[in-house]
Design an enzyme around this catalytic site. Structure first.
Site, PDB file in Angstrom:
ATOM      1  N   GLY A 136       0.859  -1.180   0.000  1.00  8.46           N
ATOM      2  CA  GLY A 136       0.000   0.000   0.000  1.00  8.46           C
ATOM      3  C   GLY A 136       0.897   1.233   0.000  1.00  8.46           C
TER       4      GLY A 136
ATOM      5  N   GLY B 187       4.143   0.723   2.202  1.00  7.86           N
ATOM      6  CA  GLY B 187       5.107  -0.223   1.645  1.00  7.86           C
ATOM      7  C   GLY B 187       5.786   0.325   0.396  1.00  7.86           C
TER       8      GLY B 187
ATOM      9  N   PHE C 251     -10.985  19.722   7.274  1.00  4.97           N
ATOM     10  CA  PHE C 251     -11.227  18.395   7.844  1.00  4.97           C
ATOM     11  C   PHE C 251     -11.383  18.535   9.350  1.00  4.97           C
ATOM     12  CE2 PHE C 251     -10.591  13.971   6.039  1.00  4.97           C
ATOM     13  CZ  PHE C 251     -11.140  14.254   4.796  1.00  4.97           C
TER      14      PHE C 251
ATOM     15  N   GLN D  80     -10.834   3.524  16.012  1.00  5.64           N
ATOM     16  CA  GLN D  80     -11.623   4.677  15.555  1.00  5.64           C
ATOM     17  C   GLN D  80     -12.940   4.247  14.906  1.00  5.64           C
ATOM     18  OE1 GLN D  80     -10.292   7.590  12.222  1.00  5.64           O
ATOM     19  NE2 GLN D  80     -10.246   8.704  14.157  1.00  5.64           N
TER      20      GLN D  80
ATOM     21  N   HIS E  13     -15.659   5.867  12.629  1.00  4.06           N
ATOM     22  CA  HIS E  13     -15.857   7.045  11.772  1.00  4.06           C
ATOM     23  C   HIS E  13     -17.317   7.477  11.878  1.00  4.06           C
ATOM     24  CE1 HIS E  13     -16.084   9.542   8.192  1.00  4.06           C
ATOM     25  NE2 HIS E  13     -14.764   9.458   8.054  1.00  4.06           N
TER      26      HIS E  13
ATOM     27  N   LEU F 224     -18.001   3.872   3.629  1.00  2.84           N
ATOM     28  CA  LEU F 224     -17.638   5.186   4.151  1.00  2.84           C
ATOM     29  C   LEU F 224     -18.201   6.327   3.303  1.00  2.84           C
ATOM     30  CD1 LEU F 224     -15.650   6.569   6.277  1.00  2.84           C
ATOM     31  CD2 LEU F 224     -14.191   6.932   4.302  1.00  2.84           C
TER      32      LEU F 224
ATOM     33  N   THR G 297     -17.064   9.972   2.995  1.00  5.68           N
ATOM     34  CA  THR G 297     -15.858  10.672   3.437  1.00  5.68           C
ATOM     35  C   THR G 297     -16.155  11.912   4.288  1.00  5.68           C
ATOM     36  OG1 THR G 297     -13.904  11.897   2.721  1.00  5.68           O
ATOM     37  CG2 THR G 297     -15.739  11.884   1.205  1.00  5.68           C
ATOM     38  N   GLU G 298     -15.223  12.163   5.236  1.00  3.54           N
ATOM     39  CA  GLU G 298     -15.297  13.380   6.052  1.00  3.54           C
ATOM     40  C   GLU G 298     -15.241  14.630   5.165  1.00  3.54           C
ATOM     41  OE1 GLU G 298     -13.224  13.074   9.783  1.00  3.54           O
ATOM     42  OE2 GLU G 298     -12.287  15.011   9.455  1.00  3.54           O
TER      43      GLU G 298
ATOM     44  N   ARG H 226     -13.130  13.105  15.278  1.00  6.54           N
ATOM     45  CA  ARG H 226     -14.025  11.983  14.975  1.00  6.54           C
ATOM     46  C   ARG H 226     -14.592  11.314  16.221  1.00  6.54           C
ATOM     47  NH1 ARG H 226     -10.862   9.230   9.814  1.00  6.54           N
ATOM     48  NH2 ARG H 226     -11.450  10.894   8.400  1.00  6.54           N
TER      49      ARG H 226
ATOM     50  N   HIS I 131     -13.444   1.971  11.604  1.00 11.62           N
ATOM     51  CA  HIS I 131     -12.754   2.560  10.455  1.00 11.62           C
ATOM     52  C   HIS I 131     -11.239   2.396  10.499  1.00 11.62           C
ATOM     53  CE1 HIS I 131     -12.066   5.309   7.171  1.00 11.62           C
ATOM     54  NE2 HIS I 131     -11.405   6.165   7.919  1.00 11.62           N
TER      55      HIS I 131
ATOM     56  N   ARG J 284      -7.245   9.496  15.755  1.00 10.89           N
ATOM     57  CA  ARG J 284      -6.566  10.041  14.579  1.00 10.89           C
ATOM     58  C   ARG J 284      -7.405  11.138  13.953  1.00 10.89           C
ATOM     59  NH1 ARG J 284      -7.035   9.104   8.924  1.00 10.89           N
ATOM     60  NH2 ARG J 284      -8.415   7.300   9.129  1.00 10.89           N
TER      61      ARG J 284
HETATM   62  C1  LIG Z   1     -12.666   3.914   3.036  1.00 14.30           C
HETATM   63  C2  LIG Z   1     -11.453   4.553   3.643  1.00 14.30           C
HETATM   64  C3  LIG Z   1     -11.141   5.871   3.343  1.00 14.30           C
HETATM   65  C4  LIG Z   1     -10.028   6.474   3.904  1.00 14.30           C
HETATM   66  N1  LIG Z   1      -9.737   7.769   3.584  1.00 14.30           N
HETATM   67  C5  LIG Z   1      -8.634   8.347   4.111  1.00 14.30           C
HETATM   68  C6  LIG Z   1      -8.280   9.691   3.767  1.00 14.30           C
HETATM   69  O1  LIG Z   1      -8.955  10.345   2.980  1.00 14.30           O
HETATM   70  N2  LIG Z   1      -7.168  10.222   4.334  1.00 14.30           N
HETATM   71  C7  LIG Z   1      -6.378   9.520   5.215  1.00 14.30           C
HETATM   72  O2  LIG Z   1      -5.395  10.063   5.691  1.00 14.30           O
HETATM   73  N3  LIG Z   1      -6.692   8.244   5.527  1.00 14.30           N
HETATM   74  C8  LIG Z   1      -7.776   7.637   4.997  1.00 14.30           C
HETATM   75  N4  LIG Z   1      -8.072   6.345   5.322  1.00 14.30           N
HETATM   76  C9  LIG Z   1      -7.097   5.558   6.077  1.00 14.30           C
HETATM   77  C10 LIG Z   1      -5.941   5.160   5.155  1.00 14.30           C
HETATM   78  O3  LIG Z   1      -6.449   4.915   3.865  1.00 14.30           O
HETATM   79  C11 LIG Z   1      -5.213   3.906   5.621  1.00 14.30           C
HETATM   80  O4  LIG Z   1      -4.905   3.992   6.972  1.00 14.30           O
HETATM   81  C12 LIG Z   1      -3.918   3.740   4.825  1.00 14.30           C
HETATM   82  O5  LIG Z   1      -4.175   3.811   3.437  1.00 14.30           O
HETATM   83  C13 LIG Z   1      -3.232   2.439   5.157  1.00 14.30           C
HETATM   84  O6  LIG Z   1      -2.134   2.298   4.292  1.00 14.30           O
HETATM   85  P1  LIG Z   1      -1.050   1.161   4.507  1.00 14.30           P
HETATM   86  O7  LIG Z   1      -0.041   1.320   3.454  1.00 14.30           O
HETATM   87  O8  LIG Z   1      -0.617   1.151   5.918  1.00 14.30           O
HETATM   88  O9  LIG Z   1      -1.876  -0.205   4.302  1.00 14.30           O
HETATM   89  P2  LIG Z   1      -2.748  -0.749   3.081  1.00 14.30           P
HETATM   90  O10 LIG Z   1      -2.984   0.242   2.038  1.00 14.30           O
HETATM   91  O11 LIG Z   1      -3.928  -1.408   3.717  1.00 14.30           O
HETATM   92  O12 LIG Z   1      -1.822  -1.847   2.443  1.00 14.30           O
HETATM   93  C14 LIG Z   1      -1.547  -3.068   3.087  1.00 14.30           C
HETATM   94  C15 LIG Z   1      -0.701  -3.897   2.159  1.00 14.30           C
HETATM   95  O13 LIG Z   1      -0.272  -5.061   2.832  1.00 14.30           O
HETATM   96  C16 LIG Z   1      -0.504  -6.199   2.027  1.00 14.30           C
HETATM   97  N5  LIG Z   1      -0.645  -7.326   2.943  1.00 14.30           N
HETATM   98  C17 LIG Z   1      -1.361  -7.411   4.077  1.00 14.30           C
HETATM   99  N6  LIG Z   1      -1.164  -8.598   4.668  1.00 14.30           N
HETATM  100  C18 LIG Z   1      -0.300  -9.274   3.874  1.00 14.30           C
HETATM  101  C19 LIG Z   1       0.288 -10.563   3.934  1.00 14.30           C
HETATM  102  N7  LIG Z   1       0.026 -11.409   4.926  1.00 14.30           N
HETATM  103  N8  LIG Z   1       1.132 -10.932   2.950  1.00 14.30           N
HETATM  104  C20 LIG Z   1       1.409 -10.094   1.908  1.00 14.30           C
HETATM  105  N9  LIG Z   1       0.879  -8.874   1.811  1.00 14.30           N
HETATM  106  C21 LIG Z   1       0.034  -8.476   2.781  1.00 14.30           C
HETATM  107  C22 LIG Z   1      -1.738  -5.846   1.229  1.00 14.30           C
HETATM  108  O14 LIG Z   1      -1.827  -6.636   0.063  1.00 14.30           O
HETATM  109  C23 LIG Z   1      -1.429  -4.382   0.907  1.00 14.30           C
HETATM  110  O15 LIG Z   1      -0.543  -4.310  -0.179  1.00 14.30           O
HETATM  111  C24 LIG Z   1      -9.204   5.743   4.780  1.00 14.30           C
HETATM  112  C25 LIG Z   1      -9.508   4.425   5.086  1.00 14.30           C
HETATM  113  C26 LIG Z   1     -10.623   3.825   4.532  1.00 14.30           C
HETATM  114  C27 LIG Z   1     -10.951   2.420   4.909  1.00 14.30           C
END
Ligand SMILES: Cc1cc2nc3c(=O)[nH]c(=O)nc-3n(C[C@H](O)[C@H](O)[C@H](O)COP(=O)(O)OP(=O)(O)OC[C@H]3O[C@@H](n4cnc5c(N)ncnc54)[C@H](O)[C@@H]3O)c2cc1C
Length: 579
Positions: free
Chosen positions: A29, A32, A130, A246, A248, A258, A260-261, A292, A357, A392
């Site tokens: 994500g 990473g 926000f 959290q 939402h 969701l 969005t906010e 929130r 959330h 958050r």
């Molecule tokens: C609907 C929604 C809207 C949001 N909007 C906002 C926003 O507008 N602004 C904001 O700041 N935050 C927002 N958030 C929160 C934010 O999007 C997330 O906290 C953030 O994107 C998480 O990113 P990350 O890289 O930590 O994890 P993720 O993007 O969840 O990525 C996780 C990665 O790990 C991999 N993975 C997991 N387990 C394994 C495994 N066992 N083996 C191999 N790969 C694995 C997955 O395939 C993925 O590639 C929102 C959240 C949601 C749910």
């Protein structure tokens, strides 16, 4: 996957049959991918693993935007203060200072890399308001901000394909340690054919995202199952702030989708069934744009006191926002309203309620992403730095993933380049192989994985939600313990090797149960109300006893072990929190 015989990649090596990289990143994500770019730019070889195609990572769902104090009238100090107040003073102020100071440069870096942030009438980067923020400092791409950033980062990964090996649709099952306890890589399963493979690494970064699927409903996608949090916990890493979940304020009844906010940022109101703008009672200054936890509690109070609608909701009135602006800046939620609630949000209010959330807690790290296990880093939602503390602020999570993803990548690379490669035999897959064989050979006809998962999600949503109390939390713990006993016998149907999601689902269930137990144990422990943890039996914040982090670790015990760590305060002393 590149082999040793391909291309000019002198630093990528195989030791025996084991691919060996300076930095192994599990999760692709935003955290990473940002870590991978930083590590490659620092000169390291990188493997990045994701259980789904990287651009399907849950970051793609992020809608509303990303915070930074970039305007000359704004300041990083103001952003930091808002974040600390939002955290209910549980956030570590040294980490928050770093995040807020580095935010403006990160936004500019993203823009130069190709993220098409909204520009206003004067051609400048435009912002929206926000919750919990004293200035409009959220930069955005309509309501697809995560999608836009994730795709740009993925393009950037291509530039570094000589150094970064992508393992897409590979599942990390277990972290590996040497005899001294240092993390030396992981065992992963290729989802396409079921092959298990040891990945040898000098340093490993967890970027697996959160654990929302331990709740039902949740705004989080099906892949958000707490894998990294549980895997780190299982090898002895400390988790921190796990009780801080959290809710939402604006999720759709039934499916948890969701809204969005950004909608409230653009001017939408919250109304109860009597048509009252009830936030006037709870947060007279910030109204719908209080933080929130405050808004979710206000909504739940209205619902509990009989001022909600019969479907257990209150209403979000987006008709207050000019239609042209809704269609320009909130087009995804126009679609969500139409497709999932049958509501045209430009004409009538939509029913919403608080929904799970985000997890503020996670694997405890320092400001460079280092966990309590040598060689193991964590960044993004899997980690707890802690910049969010008890609550958050919206649009601070994308920032957290990028700032601490980058810092982890840089630190892990620097560290790795000074080390020799560990040697991990391919035979280290044996424990994982045995565990998978046991799942595949379970007798048919037992309780299904999905049924256990549903009971877990319903339990967490009932007892470990907006309002909590001792009896309910103890009940939740009992149920989680029972489900942990049932899970190893949960039956599966698919016993094959090709894209076997049944096996993966069984493994993920174990991760979610570990996360749930850590959440419940920490929530029982914190006998006060702070941020997202509101205890009806301890309704006040109690800085004298509880201005400290709760850490949870496995340490070989059957039930998680609880300890504490201090909150870092630099210059903002705790104050009463009003909005
Ligand atoms: C609907 C929604 C809207 C949001 N909007 C906002 C926003 O507008 N602004 C904001 O700041 N935050 C927002 N958030 C929160 C934010 O999007 C997330 O906290 C953030 O994107 C998480 O990113 P990350 O890289 O930590 O994890 P993720 O993007 O969840 O990525 C996780 C990665 O790990 C991999 N993975 C997991 N387990 C394994 C495994 N066992 N083996 C191999 N790969 C694995 C997955 O395939 C993925 O590639 C929102 C959240 C949601 C749910």
């Amino acid at each position: 996957m590149r082999s040793t015989t391909q291309g000019p990649a002198p630093r990528l090596i195989y030791i025996g049959a084991v691919p060996s990289h300076d930095v192994l990143i599990i999760g692709a994500g935003l955290a990473g991918q940002r870590a991978a770019l930083a590590a490659a730019q620092a000169g390291a070889t990188v493997a990045i693993i994701s259980k789904v195609h990287p651009v399907r990572s849950h970051s793609v769902a992020a809608a509303g935007g990303i915070n930074a104090a970039l305007n000359p009238e704004d300041s990083w100090e103001s952003h930091a203060y808002d974040t600390i107040k939002g955290s209910d003073y549980l956030g570590d102020q040294d980490a928050i200072e770093i995040m807020c100071r580095e935010a403006p440069d990160e936004i500019l870096w993203l823009e130069h890399a190709g993220v098409t942030f909204y520009r206003n009438e004067t051609g400048h980067l435009g912002t929206r308001a926000f919750g919990g923020a004293s200035a409009a400092r959220t930069y955005y791409v309509a309501d697809i901000t995560g999608h836009a950033i994730l795709h740009v980062l993925y393009e950037q990964l291509m530039k570094y394909s000589e150094q970064i090996d992508r393992y897409e649709e590979w599942f990390g099952t277990d972290l590996l340690q040497d005899d001294a306890g240092r993390c030396i890589g992981a065992v992963c399963r290729n989802l396409r054919d079921g092959e298990l493979q040891v990945f040898n690494a000098k340093t490993t970064i967890l970027a697996n995202g959160g654990a929302g699927q331990a709740y039902r409903p949740t705004t989080n996608g099906l892949i958000v199952t707490g894998d990294g949090i549980a895997q780190a916990y299982r090898i002895g890493a400390r988790l921190m702030d796990m009780e801080m979940i959290q809710y939402h304020p604006t999720t759709l009844a039934g499916n948890g989708l969701l809204i969005t906010e950004g909608a409230r940022g653009e001017g939408a109101w919250l109304l109860n069934a009597k048509g009252e703008r009830f936030m006037e009672k709870y947060a007279p200054n910030k109204l719908e744009l209080a933080s929130r936890d405050v808004v979710s509690r206000a909504e739940q109070t209205e619902i509990n006191e009989g001022n909600g609608f019969p479907d257990g909701t209150v209403a979000l009135d987006i008709t207050k926002v000019p239609k042209r602006r809704v269609l320009e800046a909130l087009r995804e939620i126009v679609n969500i309203g139409r497709d999932f609630a049958g509501v045209d949000i430009t004409r009538e209010p939509i029913h919403i309620h608080p929904g799970q959330h985000y997890i503020m807690g996670g694997v405890k790290t320092d400001v460079d992403g280092q966990t309590t296990i040598p060689g193991l880093y964590a960044a993004g939602e899997v980690a707890c730095v802690s910049v969010h503390g008890g609550n958050r602020l919206g649009a601070n999570s994308l920032l957290d993933t990028l700032i601490f993803g980058r810092r982890s990548g840089e630190h892990a690379a620097k560290h790795a380049l000074q080390m020799t490669m560990p040697t991990t035999p391919a035979s280290r897959i044996s424990d994982t192989q045995a565990a998978i064989d046991a799942i595949v050979n379970r007798p048919a006809g037992g309780r299904r994985v999905s049924s256990i998962k549903e009971e877990l999600g319903d339990t967490m949503n009932k007892y470990v939600a907006v309002f909590r109390e001792e009896e309910g939390l103890q009940k939740a713990h009992e149920i989680v313990r029972r489900l942990k006993e049932e899970a190893p016998n949960a039956s599966i149907d698919d016993r094959g090797t090709i894209f076997n999601q049944d096996v993966i689902g069984a493994i993920e269930l174990g991760y979610m149960l570990d996360c749930a137990e850590a959440i419940v144990v920490a929530a029982v422990e914190r006998k006060e109300s702070r941020g997202a943890q509101f205890r009806t039996d301890f309704p006040e914040r109690n800085d004298g006893e509880w201005l400290k982090h709760i850490d949870v670790s496995a340490n070989g015990a059957d039930v998680p072990k609880v300890s504490y760590s201090p909150v870092t305060i630099t210059k903002w002393e705790p104050q009463e929190r009003t909005y």
